[in-house]
Design a protein around this motif. Structure first.
Motif, PDB file in Angstrom:
ATOM      1  N   ALA A 187     -13.664  -7.608 -15.980  1.00  0.00           N
ATOM      2  CA  ALA A 187     -13.414  -8.665 -15.105  1.00  0.00           C
ATOM      3  C   ALA A 187     -11.835  -9.042 -14.003  1.00  0.00           C
ATOM      4  O   ALA A 187     -11.272  -7.926 -14.912  1.00  0.00           O
ATOM      5  N   ALA A 188     -12.055  -9.299 -13.541  1.00  0.00           N
ATOM      6  CA  ALA A 188     -10.832  -9.609 -12.675  1.00  0.00           C
ATOM      7  C   ALA A 188     -10.276 -10.717 -12.534  1.00  0.00           C
ATOM      8  O   ALA A 188     -10.252 -11.561 -12.794  1.00  0.00           O
ATOM      9  N   LEU A 246     -12.925  -7.539  -1.722  1.00  0.00           N
ATOM     10  CA  LEU A 246     -12.172  -8.180  -1.913  1.00  0.00           C
ATOM     11  C   LEU A 246     -12.200  -9.333  -1.524  1.00  0.00           C
ATOM     12  O   LEU A 246     -11.016 -10.062  -1.215  1.00  0.00           O
ATOM     13  N   THR A 247     -13.250 -10.346  -0.571  1.00  0.00           N
ATOM     14  CA  THR A 247     -12.977 -11.692  -0.708  1.00  0.00           C
ATOM     15  C   THR A 247     -12.917 -12.558  -2.889  1.00  0.00           C
ATOM     16  O   THR A 247     -11.755 -13.154  -2.464  1.00  0.00           O
ATOM     17  N   MET A 248     -13.636 -11.086  -3.372  1.00  0.00           N
ATOM     18  CA  MET A 248     -13.752 -12.465  -4.918  1.00  0.00           C
ATOM     19  C   MET A 248     -12.263 -12.440  -5.193  1.00  0.00           C
ATOM     20  O   MET A 248     -12.090 -12.849  -6.061  1.00  0.00           O
ATOM     21  N   LEU A 249     -11.344 -10.473  -5.076  1.00  0.00           N
ATOM     22  CA  LEU A 249     -10.101 -10.759  -5.659  1.00  0.00           C
ATOM     23  C   LEU A 249      -8.846 -11.888  -4.977  1.00  0.00           C
ATOM     24  O   LEU A 249      -8.191 -11.869  -5.466  1.00  0.00           O
ATOM     25  N   SER A 250      -8.934 -11.509  -3.839  1.00  0.00           N
ATOM     26  CA  SER A 250      -8.650 -13.011  -2.915  1.00  0.00           C
ATOM     27  C   SER A 250      -8.529 -14.127  -3.702  1.00  0.00           C
ATOM     28  O   SER A 250      -7.358 -14.462  -4.287  1.00  0.00           O
ATOM     29  N   MET A 251      -9.931 -14.614  -3.817  1.00  0.00           N
ATOM     30  CA  MET A 251     -10.425 -15.850  -4.091  1.00  0.00           C
ATOM     31  C   MET A 251      -9.260 -15.881  -5.598  1.00  0.00           C
ATOM     32  O   MET A 251      -8.956 -16.883  -6.897  1.00  0.00           O
ATOM     33  N   VAL A 252      -9.350 -14.674  -6.965  1.00  0.00           N
ATOM     34  CA  VAL A 252      -8.442 -15.072  -7.986  1.00  0.00           C
ATOM     35  C   VAL A 252      -7.334 -14.156  -8.055  1.00  0.00           C
ATOM     36  O   VAL A 252      -6.295 -15.242  -8.917  1.00  0.00           O
ATOM     37  N   SER A 253      -6.582 -13.509  -7.394  1.00  0.00           N
ATOM     38  CA  SER A 253      -5.086 -13.680  -6.936  1.00  0.00           C
ATOM     39  C   SER A 253      -4.867 -14.694  -6.167  1.00  0.00           C
ATOM     40  O   SER A 253      -3.702 -15.605  -6.877  1.00  0.00           O
ATOM     41  N   SER A 254      -5.093 -16.192  -6.007  1.00  0.00           N
ATOM     42  CA  SER A 254      -4.803 -17.284  -5.985  1.00  0.00           C
ATOM     43  C   SER A 254      -5.664 -18.596  -6.966  1.00  0.00           C
ATOM     44  O   SER A 254      -5.752 -19.322  -6.498  1.00  0.00           O
ATOM     45  N   GLY A 255      -5.917 -18.122  -8.166  1.00  0.00           N
ATOM     46  CA  GLY A 255      -6.366 -18.622  -9.503  1.00  0.00           C
ATOM     47  C   GLY A 255      -7.230 -19.440  -9.275  1.00  0.00           C
ATOM     48  O   GLY A 255      -7.431 -20.047 -10.009  1.00  0.00           O
ATOM     49  N   GLY A 287     -10.356 -18.491  -9.511  1.00  0.00           N
ATOM     50  CA  GLY A 287     -11.118 -18.543 -10.990  1.00  0.00           C
ATOM     51  C   GLY A 287     -11.089 -16.645 -11.584  1.00  0.00           C
ATOM     52  O   GLY A 287     -10.325 -15.934 -11.148  1.00  0.00           O
ATOM     53  N   VAL A 288     -12.263 -16.344 -11.977  1.00  0.00           N
ATOM     54  CA  VAL A 288     -12.398 -15.095 -13.091  1.00  0.00           C
ATOM     55  C   VAL A 288     -13.563 -14.068 -12.344  1.00  0.00           C
ATOM     56  O   VAL A 288     -14.710 -14.955 -11.928  1.00  0.00           O
ATOM     57  N   ALA A 289     -13.504 -13.233 -11.690  1.00  0.00           N
ATOM     58  CA  ALA A 289     -14.522 -12.066 -11.205  1.00  0.00           C
ATOM     59  C   ALA A 289     -14.798 -10.783 -11.936  1.00  0.00           C
ATOM     60  O   ALA A 289     -14.430 -10.480 -12.025  1.00  0.00           O
ATOM     61  N   LEU A 290     -16.889 -10.963 -11.844  1.00  0.00           N
ATOM     62  CA  LEU A 290     -16.821  -9.664 -12.280  1.00  0.00           C
ATOM     63  C   LEU A 290     -17.149  -8.867 -11.712  1.00  0.00           C
ATOM     64  O   LEU A 290     -17.920  -8.865 -10.750  1.00  0.00           O
ATOM     65  N   LEU A 291     -16.798  -7.728 -11.989  1.00  0.00           N
ATOM     66  CA  LEU A 291     -16.948  -6.295 -10.439  1.00  0.00           C
ATOM     67  C   LEU A 291     -17.361  -5.319 -11.717  1.00  0.00           C
ATOM     68  O   LEU A 291     -16.895  -5.469 -13.043  1.00  0.00           O
ATOM     69  N   PRO A 292     -18.237  -4.266 -10.570  1.00  0.00           N
ATOM     70  CA  PRO A 292     -18.293  -3.472 -11.433  1.00  0.00           C
ATOM     71  C   PRO A 292     -17.105  -2.217 -11.536  1.00  0.00           C
ATOM     72  O   PRO A 292     -16.116  -2.273 -10.593  1.00  0.00           O
ATOM     73  N   ARG A 312      -5.294  -7.977 -12.176  1.00  0.00           N
ATOM     74  CA  ARG A 312      -5.227  -7.144 -13.378  1.00  0.00           C
ATOM     75  C   ARG A 312      -6.715  -7.200 -13.559  1.00  0.00           C
ATOM     76  O   ARG A 312      -8.040  -8.147 -13.610  1.00  0.00           O
ATOM     77  N   PHE A 313      -7.364  -6.145 -13.643  1.00  0.00           N
ATOM     78  CA  PHE A 313      -8.896  -5.850 -14.067  1.00  0.00           C
ATOM     79  C   PHE A 313      -8.566  -5.582 -16.117  1.00  0.00           C
ATOM     80  O   PHE A 313      -7.427  -5.293 -16.818  1.00  0.00           O
ATOM     81  N   ALA A 314      -9.404  -6.698 -16.649  1.00  0.00           N
ATOM     82  CA  ALA A 314     -10.044  -6.619 -18.004  1.00  0.00           C
ATOM     83  C   ALA A 314     -11.432  -6.528 -18.160  1.00  0.00           C
ATOM     84  O   ALA A 314     -12.095  -6.817 -17.816  1.00  0.00           O
ATOM     85  N   ALA A 315     -11.483  -5.569 -19.819  1.00  0.00           N
ATOM     86  CA  ALA A 315     -12.487  -5.763 -19.941  1.00  0.00           C
ATOM     87  C   ALA A 315     -13.512  -7.027 -20.856  1.00  0.00           C
ATOM     88  O   ALA A 315     -12.068  -7.768 -20.906  1.00  0.00           O
ATOM     89  N   VAL A 316     -14.368  -7.288 -20.470  1.00  0.00           N
ATOM     90  CA  VAL A 316     -14.991  -8.086 -21.588  1.00  0.00           C
ATOM     91  C   VAL A 316     -15.631  -8.245 -23.102  1.00  0.00           C
ATOM     92  O   VAL A 316     -16.087  -7.100 -23.077  1.00  0.00           O
ATOM     93  N   LYS A 317     -14.819  -9.259 -23.673  1.00  0.00           N
ATOM     94  CA  LYS A 317     -15.408  -8.863 -24.844  1.00  0.00           C
ATOM     95  C   LYS A 317     -16.994  -9.274 -25.113  1.00  0.00           C
ATOM     96  O   LYS A 317     -17.034 -10.425 -24.928  1.00  0.00           O
ATOM     97  N   GLY A 318     -17.314  -8.314 -26.240  1.00  0.00           N
ATOM     98  CA  GLY A 318     -18.959  -8.964 -26.439  1.00  0.00           C
ATOM     99  C   GLY A 318     -19.624  -9.232 -25.109  1.00  0.00           C
ATOM    100  O   GLY A 318     -20.194 -10.437 -24.757  1.00  0.00           O
ATOM    101  N   SER A 319     -19.451  -8.036 -24.499  1.00  0.00           N
ATOM    102  CA  SER A 319     -20.213  -8.175 -23.454  1.00  0.00           C
ATOM    103  C   SER A 319     -21.574  -7.697 -23.298  1.00  0.00           C
ATOM    104  O   SER A 319     -22.434  -7.006 -22.549  1.00  0.00           O
TER     105      SER A 319
END
Length: 294
Positions: A167-168, A224-233, A235-240, A252-259
């Motif tokens: 998760a980004a 990069l568009t997803m990350l820009s959207m995350v940075s601007s608040g 939402g959260v993006a799922l990426l490899p 920041r990148f975070a692990a996804v619990k219960g994934s």
């Protein structure tokens, strides 16, 4: 004027002697003398002063010598390029890619090509999986890094493995993992379904299985568009996971619990159908070698 005339002229100019030049060229002296005479006649100028069996260049010969050498050199290079291109070792190769390929596999391939086939000129074209498949079928692309499954296709497919999703999230000063429910609450940012219908559906199914159904995620076609959207608040993006090599302000990148229900993010290399240039099979071979277990 033929290339052999230039070759004869250079040998005589460098040896300053018809006999030695003929020996160097592996030919008899009379045909060499006749070749030089024909060259001079075709040019309408004398290339050599002839005195005491020694041949010295005239001003016209001196002016011609370097260009004659360059002409033979370029002719040799052209021949080598043509042979290399026929064998797939030179010329242009058009490589398509999805964003996920830019973090590992695409740079590795470009490095390998530069080391082993420096005469190849890669042309890089970013596009979705479906865009690349259409371009490959139409011969507008040579190879492409894509996300399987590819549906009903006869194109060759080289599996490059899969990686987990991360998760980004907007930077909050922590390193905490997030749950699917938290992502749903903040708003999911995901690639359009048309870019990968199967993967898109399986991701949404994972949210449903976790009791965090999402009716309609926000969509963006590029990482990069997803990350820009995350940075601007937004939402959260799922990426490899390979995306974590990037540093993006406000993210920041975070692990996804219960994934455990989340699918892996697959990547493959595919190529245009036969008949096709040899360079394509060369690239497929390099990638097979790179992905072969050691």
């Amino acid at each position: 004027m033929e290339l052999r005339h230039l070759r004869h002229f250079i040998a005589v100019a460098e040896e300053e002697h018809m006999g030695r030049a003929a020996l160097r060229l592996g030919m008899a002296q009379p045909p060499l003398s006749q070749s030089i005479a024909r060259l001079e006649k075709s040019l309408g100028v004398a290339l050599f002063h002839r005195a005491n069996r020694r041949l010295a260049l005239t001003p016209a010969g001196l002016a011609m010598l370097e260009d004659a050498r360059a002409t033979l050199r370029y002719a040799g290079q052209a021949r080598e390029q043509a042979i290399a291109a026929a064998a797939g070792a030179a010329g242009q190769v058009r490589i398509g890619f999805v964003s996920a390929a830019t973090y590992q596999h695409l740079p590795a391939l470009l490095r390998r090509l530069r080391e082993t086939h420096p005469a190849l000129r890669p042309q890089l074209l970013e596009g979705s999986t479906n865009e690349q498949l259409a371009a490959l079928e139409q011969g507008r692309l040579d190879v492409g890094f894509v996300h399987p499954p590819l549906g009903a296709t006869t194109l060759p497919v080289l599996d490059l493995g899969s990686e987990p999703l991360v998760a980004a999230v907007p930077e909050d000063g922590t390193s905490d993992a997030v749950t699917l429910a938290e992502i749903a609450r903040r708003g999911l940012i995901l690639f359009p379904a048309a870019q990968g219908p199967s993967l898109h559906a399986r991701i949404l199914d994972a949210f449903g299985a976790a009791g965090a159904s999402i009716s309609g995620p926000q969509e963006a076609s590029r990482a990069l568009t997803m990350l820009s959207m995350v940075s601007s608040g937004c939402g959260v993006a799922l990426l490899p996971r390979s995306t974590t090599v990037l540093s993006f302000q406000g993210v920041r990148f975070a692990a996804v619990k219960g994934s455990q229900d989340l699918p892996q993010w697959p990547l493959a290399l595919t190529a245009r159908p036969r008949p096709r240039p040899p360079v394509i099979d060369l690239i497929l071979g390099l990638m097979r070698e790179a992905t072969r277990p050691s």
